[in-house]
Design a protein around this motif. Structure first.
Motif, PDB file in Angstrom:
ATOM      1  N   VAL A  71     -33.816  24.071 -92.880  1.00 53.44           N
ATOM      2  CA  VAL A  71     -33.275  22.912 -93.609  1.00 53.44           C
ATOM      3  C   VAL A  71     -34.351  22.362 -94.567  1.00 53.44           C
ATOM      4  O   VAL A  71     -34.106  22.155 -95.731  1.00 53.44           O
ATOM      5  N   HIS A  73     -35.807  19.455 -94.429  1.00 59.97           N
ATOM      6  CA  HIS A  73     -35.834  17.984 -94.531  1.00 59.97           C
ATOM      7  C   HIS A  73     -36.963  17.390 -93.710  1.00 59.97           C
ATOM      8  O   HIS A  73     -37.295  16.224 -93.869  1.00 59.97           O
ATOM      9  N   GLY A 114     -32.623  23.787 -97.696  1.00 57.88           N
ATOM     10  CA  GLY A 114     -31.851  22.568 -97.898  1.00 57.88           C
ATOM     11  C   GLY A 114     -30.585  22.733 -97.049  1.00 57.88           C
ATOM     12  O   GLY A 114     -30.161  21.829 -96.354  1.00 57.88           O
ATOM     13  N   HIS A 115     -30.047  23.940 -97.096  1.00 61.02           N
ATOM     14  CA  HIS A 115     -28.933  24.289 -96.213  1.00 61.02           C
ATOM     15  C   HIS A 115     -29.536  24.863 -94.923  1.00 61.02           C
ATOM     16  O   HIS A 115     -30.591  25.486 -94.936  1.00 61.02           O
ATOM     17  N   ASP A 145     -32.826  22.228 -83.040  1.00 58.65           N
ATOM     18  CA  ASP A 145     -31.721  22.607 -82.144  1.00 58.65           C
ATOM     19  C   ASP A 145     -30.393  22.467 -82.874  1.00 58.65           C
ATOM     20  O   ASP A 145     -29.446  23.209 -82.593  1.00 58.65           O
ATOM     21  N   ALA A 147     -29.946  23.073 -86.179  1.00 60.13           N
ATOM     22  CA  ALA A 147     -29.846  24.240 -87.056  1.00 60.13           C
ATOM     23  C   ALA A 147     -29.527  25.496 -86.261  1.00 60.13           C
ATOM     24  O   ALA A 147     -28.920  26.444 -86.781  1.00 60.13           O
ATOM     25  N   ASN A 174     -34.808  18.236 -80.286  1.00 58.46           N
ATOM     26  CA  ASN A 174     -34.835  16.776 -80.112  1.00 58.46           C
ATOM     27  C   ASN A 174     -33.466  16.252 -79.676  1.00 58.46           C
ATOM     28  O   ASN A 174     -33.185  15.069 -79.781  1.00 58.46           O
ATOM     29  N   SER A 177     -28.620  16.742 -83.750  1.00 56.43           N
ATOM     30  CA  SER A 177     -28.433  17.321 -85.074  1.00 56.43           C
ATOM     31  C   SER A 177     -28.596  16.084 -85.964  1.00 56.43           C
ATOM     32  O   SER A 177     -29.600  15.394 -85.807  1.00 56.43           O
ATOM     33  N   HIS A 296     -31.677   9.173 -89.819  1.00 54.52           N
ATOM     34  CA  HIS A 296     -31.838  10.581 -90.235  1.00 54.52           C
ATOM     35  C   HIS A 296     -32.186  10.623 -91.728  1.00 54.52           C
ATOM     36  O   HIS A 296     -33.196  11.175 -92.128  1.00 54.52           O
ATOM     37  N   ILE A 364     -23.259  22.957 -86.876  1.00 55.60           N
ATOM     38  CA  ILE A 364     -23.467  23.335 -88.286  1.00 55.60           C
ATOM     39  C   ILE A 364     -22.849  24.722 -88.487  1.00 55.60           C
ATOM     40  O   ILE A 364     -23.552  25.732 -88.547  1.00 55.60           O
ATOM     41  N   GLU A 366     -19.940  25.942 -90.772  1.00 59.74           N
ATOM     42  CA  GLU A 366     -18.895  25.760 -91.785  1.00 59.74           C
ATOM     43  C   GLU A 366     -17.859  26.871 -91.750  1.00 59.74           C
ATOM     44  O   GLU A 366     -16.651  26.622 -91.863  1.00 59.74           O
ATOM     45  N   PHE A 391     -22.099  22.273 -98.754  1.00 60.64           N
ATOM     46  CA  PHE A 391     -22.104  23.086 -97.541  1.00 60.64           C
ATOM     47  C   PHE A 391     -20.829  23.927 -97.425  1.00 60.64           C
ATOM     48  O   PHE A 391     -20.788  24.931 -96.721  1.00 60.64           O
ATOM     49  N   ARG A 394     -20.621  27.763 -98.029  1.00 58.94           N
ATOM     50  CA  ARG A 394     -20.804  28.744 -96.962  1.00 58.94           C
ATOM     51  C   ARG A 394     -19.487  29.386 -96.530  1.00 58.94           C
ATOM     52  O   ARG A 394     -19.477  30.478 -95.975  1.00 58.94           O
TER      53      ARG A 394
HETATM   54  C1  LIG Z   1     -25.221  24.407 -93.942  1.00 57.56           C
HETATM   55  C2  LIG Z   1     -25.597  22.956 -93.704  1.00 57.56           C
HETATM   56  N1  LIG Z   1     -24.691  22.123 -93.143  1.00 57.56           N
HETATM   57  C3  LIG Z   1     -25.010  20.832 -92.937  1.00 57.56           C
HETATM   58  C4  LIG Z   1     -26.244  20.359 -93.283  1.00 57.56           C
HETATM   59  C5  LIG Z   1     -26.564  18.882 -93.134  1.00 57.56           C
HETATM   60  N2  LIG Z   1     -27.688  18.672 -92.192  1.00 57.56           N
HETATM   61  C6  LIG Z   1     -28.929  18.418 -92.630  1.00 57.56           C
HETATM   62  S1  LIG Z   1     -30.018  18.232 -91.385  1.00 57.56           S
HETATM   63  C7  LIG Z   1     -28.815  18.442 -90.235  1.00 57.56           C
HETATM   64  C8  LIG Z   1     -29.153  18.366 -88.780  1.00 57.56           C
HETATM   65  C9  LIG Z   1     -30.193  19.345 -88.413  1.00 57.56           C
HETATM   66  O1  LIG Z   1     -30.537  19.160 -87.082  1.00 57.56           O
HETATM   67  P1  LIG Z   1     -31.845  19.802 -86.532  1.00 57.56           P
HETATM   68  O2  LIG Z   1     -31.983  21.175 -87.056  1.00 57.56           O
HETATM   69  O3  LIG Z   1     -31.845  19.647 -85.065  1.00 57.56           O
HETATM   70  O4  LIG Z   1     -33.006  18.957 -87.199  1.00 57.56           O
HETATM   71  P2  LIG Z   1     -33.453  17.449 -86.876  1.00 57.56           P
HETATM   72  O5  LIG Z   1     -33.024  16.646 -88.058  1.00 57.56           O
HETATM   73  O6  LIG Z   1     -32.819  17.002 -85.614  1.00 57.56           O
HETATM   74  O7  LIG Z   1     -34.926  17.529 -86.778  1.00 57.56           O
HETATM   75  C10 LIG Z   1     -27.581  18.665 -90.833  1.00 57.56           C
HETATM   76  C11 LIG Z   1     -26.309  18.852 -90.125  1.00 57.56           C
HETATM   77  C12 LIG Z   1     -27.145  21.262 -93.875  1.00 57.56           C
HETATM   78  N3  LIG Z   1     -28.367  20.880 -94.273  1.00 57.56           N
HETATM   79  N4  LIG Z   1     -26.801  22.544 -94.058  1.00 57.56           N
END
Ligand SMILES: Cc1ncc(C[n+]2csc(CCOP(=O)(O)OP(=O)(O)O)c2C)c(N)n1
Length: 634
Positions: A71, A73, A114-115, A145, A147, A174, A177, A296, A364, A366, A391, A394
């Motif tokens: 992701v 982020h 990002g995805h 967890d 992802a 953690n 999601s 988040h 997650i 799609e 998203f 996908r």
């Molecule tokens: C394909 C896709 N669907 C939805 C999202 C939106 N999204 C961003 S972060 C996230 C949760 C990720 O959870 P985790 O991997 O556990 O990371 P955490 O934020 O808990 O550290 C989601 C659903 C995305 N980035 N990509």
């Protein structure tokens, strides 16, 4: 001198005494809080990985060793430790640091994301390339967890697990999601985490096994066998072991010594390894620890009081969707709602609370979400899938093959369509018109305001086939005060009658069209303004009339020009040999970076003044009329 002041890159970090790392972690937490409260961004995920990221950069040698974030982020700490601390104040602003890994930003950003759920595939690819080129370094994927609920992560583990490729997967668990994590694997991970006996027993037996003498190969093999059979009893991550990974953990993700030691050990293991790290999302800030979902992703907020939200004052498209769906579901028991790990973001929380048995958070996933909906529709239900436009990419094949080919009545609510702003390239919802409108059977609509969104949802329920409604992030603007007519015949709506120039605007671009109209009138041009609320099928009756009467047709959309609404209009005009200029305004053929929506619109010349200038220029040129003229790099 503060510890963080001494660190610009990972080599500086390695010079620190290991005992000082916890103090550094606290400084980084404060730094993130100070900055993200001003810039906005992904707060809770980053506060949770402070120690994990420090330990990674302490033990591994980035960029020789490759760290790949899923992701992406949660890469803020990584950015801070890899020479971007001084620019951190520019996070997510136009021309500033991205909120996600970017290869052009740093050699330490190995793979862009990002995805979700791509990290293990990418890491395996990098590791296999390394082996073929006979290079030596470590490749590490850091995956949450959440992802891990994505199918791609399983596909990659399935592939990695049957090979001998040296690869480290760090599972950052953690329990969250964006919302509470879901699914059978999440339940399994919870069981591992919450069973101290398991972990105690494992430690005791492991230390006993380590104490056994290794006399010759037969004895060693015997011990291996014993270990293997004991594994079933003792190894909490047996599911990963069975998939071919060496499982290590669970490890406390906030204990720096523990993390450093497990990473050092993992470096020596051959083949794929999975390290299960337990972290607390939002760690170190009371507000985010108690409500990680709310924190988040945050807009700028006041650190002392936390991120407050006045619900009524912020009636967004997502909230309108969620509330209206809940109200129509009161009268229609067939309506079910599906989300992919985003009940809050898509506005489905009221539905979830009111109809828990008709609400499905599939993680997650799609692709699964869309085919699940197809199955439900095939068996008489009216599924509504709420997904962000970006998203939804996908699930293209599932939409085409499982829903549209069978003409099943599934409603797709495409949130965050158009330019989304600060999340940037990976999140812009600017492709959906192009990837949907060429699919047979689908009806595609875009409301000009939140009340029209409600009308469209009502209409969608009367259609016996697939319907997608795309709407933007946030609230409606000046078009909110306009009345909305029922859709019934799928016609477009005339907002203003004019002559010579007809402006056909889609969705949120109707607001731009209203401002454009004022701007043009000031230049003595009186345009016709059309709310082209149905993208497919085109309102051919109105289009024919406009094309025959106007000198210039202008299309406005926040979708890519290629394959977009404007291209359909051009196709119609060309195919019917109508003698009219067509000017298409939309997103050019390149990825759009981060920045505020306003700034990006200006940069793309999609603001009303730039559009008015272009229209004035074309009219002034008084060129011989021809069809198919397009703006942008087509
Ligand atoms: C394909 C896709 N669907 C939805 C999202 C939106 N999204 C961003 S972060 C996230 C949760 C990720 O959870 P985790 O991997 O556990 O990371 P955490 O934020 O808990 O550290 C989601 C659903 C995305 N980035 N990509």
């Amino acid at each position: 001198m503060a510890l963080l002041d001494q660190i610009n890159e990972p080599d500086d970090l390695k010079k620190l005494d290991q005992g000082k790392l916890p103090a550094l972690a606290e400084e980084i937490r404060k730094f993130i809080l100070q900055h993200v409260s001003v810039t906005g961004g992904h707060l809770a995920s980053n506060l949770g990985v402070v120690e994990l990221t420090i330990a990674l950069h302490y033990v591994y040698n980035s960029p020789s060793d490759k760290i790949i974030w899923d992701v992406g982020h949660q890469s803020y700490v990584h950015k801070i430790l890899t020479s971007r601390k001084d620019n951190f104040y520019t996070l997510r602003s136009y021309g500033g640091l991205s909120g996600f890994p970017k290869r052009k930003e740093s050699v330490h950003d190995i793979f862009e994301t990002g995805h979700s759920s791509t990290s293990i595939s990418a890491a395996l690819g990098i590791a296999r390339a390394r082996d073929l080129k006979k290079e030596l370094y470590h490749v590490i994927a850091v995956v949450g967890d959440g992802a891990l609920t994505g199918g791609m992560a399983f596909e990659a583990m399935n592939d990695a697990g049957h090979s001998d490729t040296n690869l480290t997967v760090i599972l950052n668990d953690n329990e969250m999601s964006i919302s509470q994590n879901v699914g059978a694997l999440a339940t399994h991970l919870t069981r591992i985490r919450s069973n101290p006996r398991y972990n105690w027993l494992k430690k005791v037996v492991e230390s006993q096994l380590r104490g056994l003498p290794l006399i010759g190969r037969p004895m060693a093999n015997g011990i291996e066998k014993l270990k293997n059979s004991l594994k079933y009893l003792l190894v909490p991550g047996i599911i990963f072991e069975e998939m071919g990974f060496t499982y290590m953990g669970p490890v406390n993700g906030h204990d720096l010594n523990g993390l450093v030691s497990v990473f050092e050990r993992a470096k020596k293991v051959k083949g794929p390894v999975l390290i299960h790290v337990i972290t607390k999302k939002g760690k170190g800030y009371d507000f985010s620890e108690t409500n990680p979902e709310r924190y988040h992703g945050v807009p700028p907020f006041d650190l002392e009081h936390g991120c407050e939200q006045d619900i009524e004052a912020n009636m967004t498209y997502s909230m309108t969707f969620g509330r209206h769906l809940t109200s129509i579901a009161e009268k229609n028991n067939d309506i079910v709602a599906i989300t992919v790990a985003m009940p809050e973001g898509t506005g489905l929380t009221p539905f979830k609370d009111r109809f828990p048995e008709r609400f499905f958070d599939v993680g997650i996933a799609e692709q699964h979400a869309v085919t699940l909906a197809a199955g439900m529709a095939a068996n008489g239900l009216r599924p509504v899938v709420a997904i962000y436009s970006t998203f939804f990419q996908r699930a293209y094949d599932q939409v085409l093959h499982d829903v549209c080919q069978q003409n099943l009545p599934v409603i797709f609510a495409l949130d965050r369509a158009g330019i989304v702003g600060e999340d940037g390239e990976t999140h812009q919802g600017v492709f959906d018109i192009s990837y949907l409108q060429h699919i047979p059977n689908i009806t595609l609509m875009a409301p000009k305001n939140t009340s029209e969104l409600r009308k469209m949802m009502d209409y969608a329920l009367t259609v016996n086939g697939p319907v997608a409604i795309r709407y933007p992030r946030g609230r409606g603007g000046i078009a909110e005060s306009l009345p909305s007519l029922p859709l019934r015949d799928l016609s477009w709506e005339i907002l203003e009658h004019g002559c010579k120039v007809a402006v056909l605007a889609v969705g949120s671009m109707v607001e731009v069209a209203i401002q454009l109209s004022k701007c043009l009138k000031a230049r003595n041009i009186r345009p016709t303004i059309i709310n082209a609320r149905v993208i497919k099928p085109l309102d051919l009756i109105m289009l024919k009339q406009l094309a025959n009467e106007a000198d210039l047709l202008v299309t406005l959309e926040d979708n890519v020009l290629i394959g977009g609404f404007g291209s359909s209009v051009v196709q119609y005009v060309v195919a019917n040999r109508i003698d009219v200029h067509v000017l298409n305004f939309g997103i050019p053929d390149r990825f759009i970076e981060h920045g505020s929506i306003k700034r990006l619109r200006e940069e793309l010349k999609l603001d009303h003044e730039s559009i008015a200038d272009e229209i004035s220029k074309v009219l002034a040129r008084e060129e011989k009329a021809y069809a198919g003229f397009t703006q942008g790099t087509y």
